[in-house]
Design a protein around this motif. Structure first.
Motif, PDB file in Angstrom:
ATOM      1  N   GLU A 163      -1.996  57.268  89.719  1.00 54.94           N
ATOM      2  CA  GLU A 163      -1.565  56.739  91.019  1.00 54.94           C
ATOM      3  C   GLU A 163      -1.062  57.874  91.918  1.00 54.94           C
ATOM      4  OE1 GLU A 163       1.299  53.509  90.744  1.00 54.94           O
ATOM      5  OE2 GLU A 163       2.192  54.195  92.641  1.00 54.94           O
ATOM      6  N   MET A 164      -0.272  58.775  91.328  1.00 56.91           N
ATOM      7  CA  MET A 164       0.288  59.876  92.112  1.00 56.91           C
ATOM      8  C   MET A 164      -0.804  60.860  92.537  1.00 56.91           C
ATOM      9  SD  MET A 164       3.374  59.416  92.727  1.00 56.91           S
ATOM     10  CE  MET A 164       4.041  57.806  92.448  1.00 56.91           C
ATOM     11  N   GLN A 165      -1.750  61.114  91.631  1.00 59.60           N
ATOM     12  CA  GLN A 165      -2.835  62.038  91.974  1.00 59.60           C
ATOM     13  C   GLN A 165      -3.686  61.466  93.113  1.00 59.60           C
ATOM     14  OE1 GLN A 165      -4.776  64.459  89.320  1.00 59.60           O
ATOM     15  NE2 GLN A 165      -2.910  64.960  88.235  1.00 59.60           N
ATOM     16  N   SER A 174     -11.924  68.471  96.418  1.00 52.20           N
ATOM     17  CA  SER A 174     -11.568  67.113  96.840  1.00 52.20           C
ATOM     18  C   SER A 174     -10.391  67.081  97.799  1.00 52.20           C
ATOM     19  CB  SER A 174     -11.249  66.262  95.610  1.00 52.20           C
ATOM     20  OG  SER A 174     -10.053  66.726  95.006  1.00 52.20           O
ATOM     21  N   LEU A 175      -9.800  68.250  98.089  1.00 53.46           N
ATOM     22  CA  LEU A 175      -8.619  68.282  98.968  1.00 53.46           C
ATOM     23  C   LEU A 175      -8.850  69.101 100.238  1.00 53.46           C
ATOM     24  CD1 LEU A 175      -5.758  68.912  96.343  1.00 53.46           C
ATOM     25  CD2 LEU A 175      -6.502  66.720  97.303  1.00 53.46           C
ATOM     26  N   VAL A 218       4.782  61.150  99.405  1.00 52.51           N
ATOM     27  CA  VAL A 218       4.071  60.501  98.298  1.00 52.51           C
ATOM     28  C   VAL A 218       5.029  60.234  97.144  1.00 52.51           C
ATOM     29  CG1 VAL A 218       2.441  60.968  96.412  1.00 52.51           C
ATOM     30  CG2 VAL A 218       1.763  61.374  98.792  1.00 52.51           C
ATOM     31  N   PHE A 219       5.850  61.222  96.846  1.00 46.64           N
ATOM     32  CA  PHE A 219       6.724  61.106  95.676  1.00 46.64           C
ATOM     33  C   PHE A 219       8.065  60.476  96.014  1.00 46.64           C
ATOM     34  CE2 PHE A 219       3.651  64.288  94.478  1.00 46.64           C
ATOM     35  CZ  PHE A 219       3.358  63.917  93.184  1.00 46.64           C
ATOM     36  N   TYR A 248      -5.218  67.266  89.288  1.00 48.71           N
ATOM     37  CA  TYR A 248      -4.437  68.186  90.112  1.00 48.71           C
ATOM     38  C   TYR A 248      -3.254  68.738  89.320  1.00 48.71           C
ATOM     39  CZ  TYR A 248      -6.931  65.775  93.898  1.00 48.71           C
ATOM     40  OH  TYR A 248      -7.886  65.230  94.707  1.00 48.71           O
ATOM     41  N   ASP A 249      -2.880  69.966  89.652  1.00 48.74           N
ATOM     42  CA  ASP A 249      -1.787  70.637  88.958  1.00 48.74           C
ATOM     43  C   ASP A 249      -0.436  70.168  89.528  1.00 48.74           C
ATOM     44  OD1 ASP A 249      -0.050  72.288  87.673  1.00 48.74           O
ATOM     45  OD2 ASP A 249      -1.202  74.113  88.011  1.00 48.74           O
ATOM     46  N   LEU A 250      -0.029  68.971  89.118  1.00 51.50           N
ATOM     47  CA  LEU A 250       1.253  68.447  89.610  1.00 51.50           C
ATOM     48  C   LEU A 250       2.428  69.198  88.986  1.00 51.50           C
ATOM     49  CD1 LEU A 250       0.682  64.583  89.797  1.00 51.50           C
ATOM     50  CD2 LEU A 250       0.227  66.350  91.495  1.00 51.50           C
ATOM     51  N   SER A 272      -8.948  71.634  92.120  1.00 52.52           N
ATOM     52  CA  SER A 272      -9.051  70.327  92.792  1.00 52.52           C
ATOM     53  C   SER A 272     -10.499  69.957  93.106  1.00 52.52           C
ATOM     54  CB  SER A 272      -8.206  70.313  94.064  1.00 52.52           C
ATOM     55  OG  SER A 272      -8.709  71.251  95.003  1.00 52.52           O
ATOM     56  N   LEU A 306       3.357  71.776  91.253  1.00 48.21           N
ATOM     57  CA  LEU A 306       3.914  71.205  92.477  1.00 48.21           C
ATOM     58  C   LEU A 306       5.416  70.970  92.302  1.00 48.21           C
ATOM     59  CD1 LEU A 306       2.831  70.263  95.229  1.00 48.21           C
ATOM     60  CD2 LEU A 306       2.715  67.957  94.277  1.00 48.21           C
ATOM     61  N   MET A 365       1.678  68.960 106.008  1.00 46.61           N
ATOM     62  CA  MET A 365       1.114  68.612 104.699  1.00 46.61           C
ATOM     63  C   MET A 365       2.211  68.569 103.627  1.00 46.61           C
ATOM     64  SD  MET A 365      -1.974  67.841 104.935  1.00 46.61           S
ATOM     65  CE  MET A 365      -2.604  67.538 106.557  1.00 46.61           C
ATOM     66  N   LEU A 378       1.315  74.599  97.225  1.00 46.01           N
ATOM     67  CA  LEU A 378       0.042  73.940  97.552  1.00 46.01           C
ATOM     68  C   LEU A 378      -1.147  74.774  97.082  1.00 46.01           C
ATOM     69  CD1 LEU A 378       0.668  72.421 101.099  1.00 46.01           C
ATOM     70  CD2 LEU A 378       1.130  71.452  98.851  1.00 46.01           C
ATOM     71  N   ALA A 419      -2.670  59.421  95.365  1.00 46.73           N
ATOM     72  CA  ALA A 419      -1.872  59.451  96.593  1.00 46.73           C
ATOM     73  C   ALA A 419      -1.866  60.858  97.195  1.00 46.73           C
ATOM     74  CB  ALA A 419      -0.452  58.981  96.306  1.00 46.73           C
ATOM     75  N   VAL A 420      -1.836  61.878  96.344  1.00 52.05           N
ATOM     76  CA  VAL A 420      -1.906  63.249  96.841  1.00 52.05           C
ATOM     77  C   VAL A 420      -3.262  63.488  97.501  1.00 52.05           C
ATOM     78  CG1 VAL A 420      -2.028  65.675  96.138  1.00 52.05           C
ATOM     79  CG2 VAL A 420      -0.208  64.212  95.238  1.00 52.05           C
ATOM     80  N   LYS A 421      -4.309  63.007  96.856  1.00 51.63           N
ATOM     81  CA  LYS A 421      -5.653  63.098  97.442  1.00 51.63           C
ATOM     82  C   LYS A 421      -5.667  62.469  98.845  1.00 51.63           C
ATOM     83  CE  LYS A 421     -10.344  62.420  97.633  1.00 51.63           C
ATOM     84  NZ  LYS A 421     -11.290  63.476  97.982  1.00 51.63           N
ATOM     85  N   VAL A 472      -3.342  62.163 100.985  1.00 52.00           N
ATOM     86  CA  VAL A 472      -2.635  62.972 101.976  1.00 52.00           C
ATOM     87  C   VAL A 472      -3.599  63.952 102.640  1.00 52.00           C
ATOM     88  CG1 VAL A 472      -1.018  64.921 102.187  1.00 52.00           C
ATOM     89  CG2 VAL A 472      -0.321  62.841 100.967  1.00 52.00           C
ATOM     90  N   PHE A 473      -4.426  64.587 101.820  1.00 51.05           N
ATOM     91  CA  PHE A 473      -5.304  65.628 102.349  1.00 51.05           C
ATOM     92  C   PHE A 473      -6.643  65.065 102.830  1.00 51.05           C
ATOM     93  CE2 PHE A 473      -2.271  67.892  99.771  1.00 51.05           C
ATOM     94  CZ  PHE A 473      -1.986  68.983 100.572  1.00 51.05           C
ATOM     95  N   LEU A 485      -2.079  73.544  93.869  1.00 55.65           N
ATOM     96  CA  LEU A 485      -2.622  72.194  93.976  1.00 55.65           C
ATOM     97  C   LEU A 485      -4.124  72.259  94.272  1.00 55.65           C
ATOM     98  CD1 LEU A 485      -1.506  69.299  93.900  1.00 55.65           C
ATOM     99  CD2 LEU A 485      -1.379  69.387  96.392  1.00 55.65           C
TER     100      LEU A 485
END
Lengths: 468, 468
Positions: free
Chosen positions: B447-449, B214-215, A455-456, A202-204, B211, A207, A448, B204, B451-453, B455-456, B207
């Motif tokens: 881990e952050m990616q 997957s979101l 999350v962050f 993902y393109d963090l 992806s 973000l 969302m 977003l 966690a973003v997954k 969320v959606f 984001l």
């Protein structure tokens, strides 16, 4: 009695916070005197509340930023990241008892690569400093907010800043390839890349661009650069109405032209500029359009759009012959906000962006709002992008005028949304436009966005009270 | 006996799923025959597992997509979104018992605005269809993956596709302004904008780009367009070594040139092309560089970079005189992958992107890997971006050769990371590079990616098993 108990408790809290901070930071990076900390309370937005910081930290290293965030997480203390505080939405305003984390001392340019066309920088590098440094290598860092001589790259990333060049070169977001970010809990995360392309995960990076310090602390950025274009040549065109000037903008863009600048000033702004300087602008000017090209043959390009301006009704078209004359033509634009400030002492600068096909309706609507509210509202616009800055002039000591100023500011945002636009093209949401963000993105989007924030920043310590 | 009970249970599950789907979908949008559903099992990646879909749905409307997602959420059934399945990483491969959600029938171009320079499209529009449609308005949609005659805009968005034009015009991500997305639970969310600029809340939109489904399910996109540039003129330059050609690439980019195409083919690729066509390429060519300009004076630009090629050691420099000759020069490049496929019957196409200053090291490293593994590996590169496609040629019926192919594929990715690059410049992660994504972005990023997954997609029903 109660007050002094609260004060004592607060001092104890602050004392504990200071001890913990100083355990991992050199003393000179930590500022505590209330006069000093109060001077870090605000950015440049009007009408935004701010609180009293407990402490201001000016870290020099990534490790020091990590220590601050670990401490903040342990003690549940809010952190407000700051650059040069030139923002216009209150996004950098302190909250009571917060740690102000000023990144201005992390100001090294770590690398400039002409082959890879990238620069690697710390967040505190001033935009103009970077622009000049890459210029020495024949390179160009386009994003050029008006505050470019003061504002920092970290601040630009936080607010996804724009500028005059965006009509051709896009905004800050297009130039951020990768980031090092210190997370709320002090861990370091790298996003993105230093390559021209990359789609791993993902393109963090994106973000974080425009996240106003609410997701993490940017401590390093890989920026994309372009080759330095030729110096631009400017044309000025006077129109008998804002509507005719907006029509010219549409013809220029529809005609496939790619100006490096396409700015529009309305009658009110032209008059205001005439009020403080002798720029030779006729008092009869109803709208002034400035266009520029940085192409190999700018003269030919200017002639082509000059003809389009005349077709749209321009009464005078003045193309510059050289860069010096071009600079002269741009001065009226540069003076606009200062001139509008001089009208009534205070201004509220809005930042509504509409599809450029709706630009004429925006100008007409703002005029209606100004008339209805009995206020002076000048509109300066990055017209090629449809990004307008309706600027409400008012006397801040007059409560009724202040109320009307606030009302018209909101009416302008409502108008922007009605025209299929956004409440902010480049200044961001901050505190100023929180309610309007919710209106623009709707309940699902808001839910969302809040979930992504969580999350962050699960503890809600990163720039709380901003955006949402 | 046990098997038949399982089969019966599975049928009952599928039956229930079908009933629920058909309650909100026209019968012709739902495909169930195992032969038919099996034909939707794969994209074009080698070496990626795939399962048997329970059902294939081809919705025509947003509401139908919402019904599918509501059903999938209620029944906890995985959904695999698909476009034209031209992807090269297995991101569109079905999993057992999943709903394949093919967006190919949502293929309307809803709007093209020359003034606003945007197009609004459904996800199933084919890239070439859009390109031609906007071309009729004098507009240009740059992203041009090799599969552009087949691939869909939705697929391009899912994988953040690139192409030959990226060196000047960037990738798909730069052209997606706003999206309508159906979330995992069936709710509709709008992101982004239809204006040139906009910074209201987190980005977003970006984001979702890349992806890989997957979101959420992209059901509508607002795309940015550019004015149609002049037709490009191409130059071909032959080099005595890949290293000299890479040196030329660096000189061209360092010199501030902005080619519209800068492609490099190594010796192996040139030989393979000679093997299937008579392109007039000398067998002694060690590297062939193709450059193009779509500027107003392409001849002058080609002359300038021709001189740089010669300075870097080019043995022959052939600039085209007109578009027809340009097309001829590009044919060798277009034949590359077909030619490499013909070498051994099967290829694995890698997609490593390195800083262009490291391009020479990448070519040298791949040559070492090919030699060590005793395999033919041809390298075709979007050299201006540092984005290389080392293509491993092997006989898939030979287990040992297949193992060595797989090994060299991995060694190439390791080399890319070692050179400061990324494991994927434009093809995406999918199934093929899951382990490598983790290596590239590290544990905190991962881990952050994830966690973003979450969320959606809290239930994990959106294209499970891809990316992570």
């Amino acid at each position: 009695m109660i007050m002094s108990r609260i004060e004592a408790a607060r001092d104890e809290t602050t004392g504990n916070l200071l001890d913990r901070l100083l355990a991992g930071l050199p003393a000179e990076t930590v500022l505590t005197g209330p006069d000093v900390t109060a001077s870090y309370a605000n950015d440049m937005a009007s009408f935004c509340e701010s609180g009293a910081p407990a402490v201001v930290v000016l870290p020099r290293t990534v490790e020091q930023v990590q220590h601050v965030m670990r401490t903040a997480t342990d003690l549940r203390v809010p952190v407000v990241p700051q650059g040069a505080r030139t923002g216009l939405s209150g996004a950098a305003n302190a909250s009571d008892g917060c740690i102000v984390l000023s990144l201005t001392k992390m100001d090294r340019i770590l690398e400039i690569s002409p082959v890879d066309r990238i620069a690697v920088v710390e967040p505190g590098v001033v935009n103009a400093t970077l622009s000049r440094a890459v210029g020495e290598h024949g390179l160009y860092y386009p994003p050029d907010p008006s505050s470019w001589e003061m504002c920092t790259i970290g601040g630009n990333i936080g607010t996804a800043s724009g500028g005059l060049c965006c009509v051709k070169y896009g905004v800050t977001a297009e130039y951020v390839l990768g980031l090092d970010v210190v997370l709320a809990d002090g861990r370091l995360m790298s996003t993105g890349r230093r390559t021209a392309k990359g789609v791993a995960g993902y393109d963090l990076t994106r973000l974080f661009v425009g996240s106003e310090g609410s997701l993490g602390i940017v401590v390093r950025a890989v920026l994309a650069l372009r080759p330095q274009p030729p110096q631009q040549l400017v044309l000025a065109a006077e129109f008998p109405s804002a509507s005719a000037a907006c029509d010219a903008v549409c013809r220029i863009m529809e005609g496939g032209h790619v100006p490096s600048l396409l700015e529009l000033m309305d009658r009110t702004t032209v008059k205001a500029v005439n009020g403080i300087a002798h720029m030779g602008l006729p008092e009869t000017t109803e709208a002034l359009l400035l266009a520029a090209f940085d192409t190999p043959e700018p003269g030919a390009d200017l002639a082509a759009i000059g003809a389009l301006c005349e077709a749209a009704g321009a009464t005078q078209v003045v193309p510059a012959d050289d860069p010096a004359e071009s600079e002269l033509l741009l001065q009226a634009r540069r003076l606009s906000l200062t001139a509008l400030e001089a009208v009534k002492g205070t201004t509220m600068i809005d930042d509504v962006c509409v599809p450029r096909s709706r630009l004429g309706e925006l100008f007409a609507g703002v005029e209606r709002i100004a008339e209805k509210q009995g206020l002076t509202i000048g509109v300066v616009a990055h017209a090629g992008d449809g990004n307008t800055h309706p600027t409400v002039c008012f006397d801040a000591t007059d409560p009724d005028e202040s109320r009307r100023a606030r009302e018209s500011f909101d009416e302008i945002m409502a108008l922007g949304l009605e025209l299929g636009g956004t409440i902010t093209g480049e200044h961001g949401v901050g505190i100023l436009k929180k309610e309007w963000l919710a209106r623009e993105i709707g309940p699902v989007g808001l839910e969302m966005q809040r979930a992504v924030k969580a999350v962050f920043d699960p503890l809600g310590i990163l720039n709380p009270g901003k955006l949402f």
